[in-house]
Motif scaffolding. Structure first.
Motif, PDB file in Angstrom:
ATOM      1  N   GLY A 189      42.395  37.349  49.427  1.00 55.22           N
ATOM      2  CA  GLY A 189      42.743  36.441  48.365  1.00 55.22           C
ATOM      3  C   GLY A 189      43.500  37.157  47.257  1.00 55.22           C
ATOM      4  N   ARG A 190      43.680  36.447  46.177  1.00 52.63           N
ATOM      5  CA  ARG A 190      44.382  36.993  45.009  1.00 52.63           C
ATOM      6  C   ARG A 190      43.472  36.929  43.800  1.00 52.63           C
ATOM      7  N   THR A 191      43.715  37.843  42.871  1.00 51.96           N
ATOM      8  CA  THR A 191      42.956  37.872  41.624  1.00 51.96           C
ATOM      9  C   THR A 191      43.929  37.917  40.460  1.00 51.96           C
ATOM     10  N   ALA A 192      43.595  37.178  39.415  1.00 49.61           N
ATOM     11  CA  ALA A 192      44.367  37.197  38.169  1.00 49.61           C
ATOM     12  C   ALA A 192      43.375  37.327  37.030  1.00 49.61           C
ATOM     13  N   ARG A 193      43.698  38.177  36.061  1.00 51.70           N
ATOM     14  CA  ARG A 193      42.803  38.362  34.922  1.00 51.70           C
ATOM     15  C   ARG A 193      43.529  38.034  33.633  1.00 51.70           C
ATOM     16  N   ALA A 194      42.763  37.506  32.693  1.00 55.88           N
ATOM     17  CA  ALA A 194      43.258  37.237  31.351  1.00 55.88           C
ATOM     18  C   ALA A 194      42.266  37.873  30.375  1.00 55.88           C
ATOM     19  N   ARG A 195      42.458  37.595  29.088  1.00 52.77           N
ATOM     20  CA  ARG A 195      41.584  38.212  28.092  1.00 52.77           C
ATOM     21  C   ARG A 195      40.115  37.896  28.307  1.00 52.77           C
ATOM     22  N   PHE A 196      39.803  36.637  28.585  1.00 55.01           N
ATOM     23  CA  PHE A 196      38.418  36.202  28.649  1.00 55.01           C
ATOM     24  C   PHE A 196      37.981  35.764  30.038  1.00 55.01           C
ATOM     25  N   LEU A 197      38.924  35.656  30.967  1.00 53.94           N
ATOM     26  CA  LEU A 197      38.668  35.024  32.258  1.00 53.94           C
ATOM     27  C   LEU A 197      39.178  35.854  33.419  1.00 53.94           C
ATOM     28  N   SER A 198      38.646  35.533  34.580  1.00 53.17           N
ATOM     29  CA  SER A 198      39.151  36.078  35.832  1.00 53.17           C
ATOM     30  C   SER A 198      39.271  34.930  36.816  1.00 53.17           C
ATOM     31  N   LEU A 199      40.343  34.898  37.591  1.00 55.63           N
ATOM     32  CA  LEU A 199      40.557  33.854  38.572  1.00 55.63           C
ATOM     33  C   LEU A 199      40.711  34.508  39.933  1.00 55.63           C
ATOM     34  N   LYS A 200      39.923  34.055  40.884  1.00 56.98           N
ATOM     35  CA  LYS A 200      40.029  34.547  42.253  1.00 56.98           C
ATOM     36  C   LYS A 200      40.330  33.357  43.144  1.00 56.98           C
ATOM     37  N   THR A 201      41.205  33.560  44.102  1.00 57.45           N
ATOM     38  CA  THR A 201      41.588  32.471  44.994  1.00 57.45           C
ATOM     39  C   THR A 201      41.774  32.993  46.407  1.00 57.45           C
ATOM     40  N   VAL A 202      41.484  32.117  47.346  1.00 58.95           N
ATOM     41  CA  VAL A 202      41.698  32.420  48.757  1.00 58.95           C
ATOM     42  C   VAL A 202      42.152  31.131  49.431  1.00 58.95           C
ATOM     43  N   GLU A 203      43.029  31.259  50.406  1.00 63.00           N
ATOM     44  CA  GLU A 203      43.503  30.076  51.118  1.00 63.00           C
ATOM     45  C   GLU A 203      42.427  29.607  52.084  1.00 63.00           C
ATOM     46  N   ASN A 204      42.203  28.300  52.130  1.00 62.31           N
ATOM     47  CA  ASN A 204      41.211  27.697  53.001  1.00 62.31           C
ATOM     48  C   ASN A 204      41.942  26.804  53.999  1.00 62.31           C
TER      49      ASN A 204
END
Length: 95
Positions: free
Chosen positions: A1-16
């Motif tokens: 998957g992919r990960t993106a980070r910001a100041r307060f958050l983290s986003l992780k995603t994977v294709e389903n």
């Protein structure tokens, strides 16, 4: 998957590949706030920020947003929406 980070958050995603629609989960732990109403408020604000971007999100992805700073509950809604959009762009989730 992919990960993106910001100041307060983290986003992780994977294709389903088994689903046609995307799914979203938001994780706000007790380390952020011991009070459930505060955690729920943060969660609701993030769901709303993602909802505004939902039509332009690619299908068939599982997305998890993790909050790791309690200051996310006090930033203005417009800045929160901008932050979420930047993370979605970084994770290459927008059409």
């Amino acid at each position: 998957g992919r990960t993106a980070r910001a100041r307060f958050l983290s986003l992780k995603t994977v294709e389903n590949t088994r689903r046609k629609d995307s799914r979203l989960a938001i994780v706000v732990s007790k380390k952020i706030s011991k009070r459930a109403p505060e955690r729920n408020r943060i969660r609701r604000r993030l769901y709303e920020a993602v909802r505004l971007q939902w039509p332009s999100i690619k299908p068939s992805h599982d997305i998890v947003i993790t909050v790791f700073d309690e200051r996310i509950g006090t930033i203005p809604a417009q800045e929160l929406s901008r932050l979420v959009k930047e993370m979605l762009v970084t994770a290459q989730l927008l059409k």
